[in-house]
Motif scaffolding. Structure first.
Motif, short mmCIF file in Angstrom:
data_model
loop_
_atom_site.label_atom_id
_atom_site.label_comp_id
_atom_site.label_asym_id
_atom_site.label_seq_id
_atom_site.Cartn_x
_atom_site.Cartn_y
_atom_site.Cartn_z
N ILE A 20 27.28 36.70 47.42
CA ILE A 20 27.82 37.40 46.26
C ILE A 20 29.26 37.78 46.55
N ARG A 62 23.05 41.23 43.78
CA ARG A 62 24.05 41.61 42.79
C ARG A 62 24.83 42.80 43.31
N THR A 108 23.56 41.35 35.79
CA THR A 108 24.76 42.18 35.93
C THR A 108 24.36 43.60 36.28
#
Length: 289
Positions: A20, A62, A108
């Motif tokens: 990420i 995330r 998200t």
């Protein structure tokens, strides 16, 4: 003819196992996960590490910075089991809140403008959690179908979210949608709101993206198009330009109002997984792997 953007400076080496990557709103800091659980935050100007740590569980899925860049929220775990979500200070890497459990890995994460709350998309709703304690700050925004992404407007008046083929604009005070949802031809993958809160950009699963006016949801200009998935969209600080990062190994600059590309694509050797404007706005930062 459109100009060719030129690379500036020496690239930062981020390692061979970047998972990420995401920039803060200013483009001055970059969060990077390496391997399964290791993470670090670096200054983009010189590569200095300002925080590092190890996730509590499994793979980091995330991460997102608060608007002021002082905190970062991180999800770690698997796609099916309950996962750990926690907020950390970006200087030093000390925890800034208690661990909280969420279902799955959201597409998200987003802080509210004051960094007190986190918007967390779930299977059928958007939860608004206290960033310090993890407790529910408000009742969830029920969509009745899987939610892909959510983000507040900078003034806190609205929350924008996407679920399957629809994008909703919610009144943050009444917790009700404003008018009918936007209907798309493909499933939204991500969205972003301009700094002034007057524009919304939505990236779709067919490699296109579209800008809409807020809060009336009217389309602005033509769709922008890449040859593969769009991984990230960022508005410039004045909201006049849109930056896109794609799996087609390019990043591109667009006029936010017309959808016209402003320069030749910035080509990379691998997929572009993150992008941001660097202050004062005439430089673009990208991460590719």
């Amino acid at each position: 003819d459109r100009a060719w953007p030129l690379p500036v400076g020496t690239p930062l080496a981020l390692g061979e196992e970047v998972g990420i990557a995401t920039f803060d709103a200013s483009g001055q800091r970059l969060f990077v996960s390496e391997g399964l659980r290791d993470w670090r935050i670096v200054e983009t100007s010189n590569g200095q590490v300002v925080a590092r740590g190890v996730a509590a569980t499994d793979r980091i899925g995330r991460a997102a910075f608060s608007r002021d860049g002082q905190r970062v929220a991180m999800v770690s775990g698997s796609w099916t089991a309950p996962n750990s979500l926690r907020v950390w200070n970006t200087l030093g890497g000390a925890p800034a809140g208690e661990p909280m459990l969420i279902d799955g890995v959201p597409a998200t994460l987003a802080f509210t403008a004051d960094a007190r709350h986190l918007l967390v998309p779930t299977r059928n709703a958007v939860e608004e959690r206290d960033a310090r304690t993890g407790a529910a700050a408000f009742p969830p925004l029920d969509h009745g179908k899987p939610v892909m992404c959510a983000e507040p407007t900078p003034d806190g008046r609205y929350i924008v979210s996407s679920a399957l083929f629809d994008t909703f604009v919610w009144n943050a005070a009444t917790r009700k949608p404003e008018g009918a949802p936007l209907r798309h031809d493909a499933i939204p993958q991500s969205l972003t709101v301009s700094p002034e809160g007057d524009k919304l950009a939505v990236a779709l699963g067919d490699g296109t993206a579209r800008v809409f006016a807020l809060p009336d949801r009217e389309p602005l200009g033509q769709p922008i198009a890449h040859r593969s998935d769009v991984n990230e969209l960022r508005f410039s600080t004045d909201g006049q330009r849109l930056l896109s990062a794609s799996n087609d190994r390019t990043a591109a600059l667009w006029d936010a109002a017309s959808g016209q590309r402003q320069a030749q694509p910035m080509r990379h050797e691998g997929p572009v997984i993150a992008a941001a404007f660097a202050p004062p706005g005439d430089t673009v930062l990208t991460v590719s792997g």
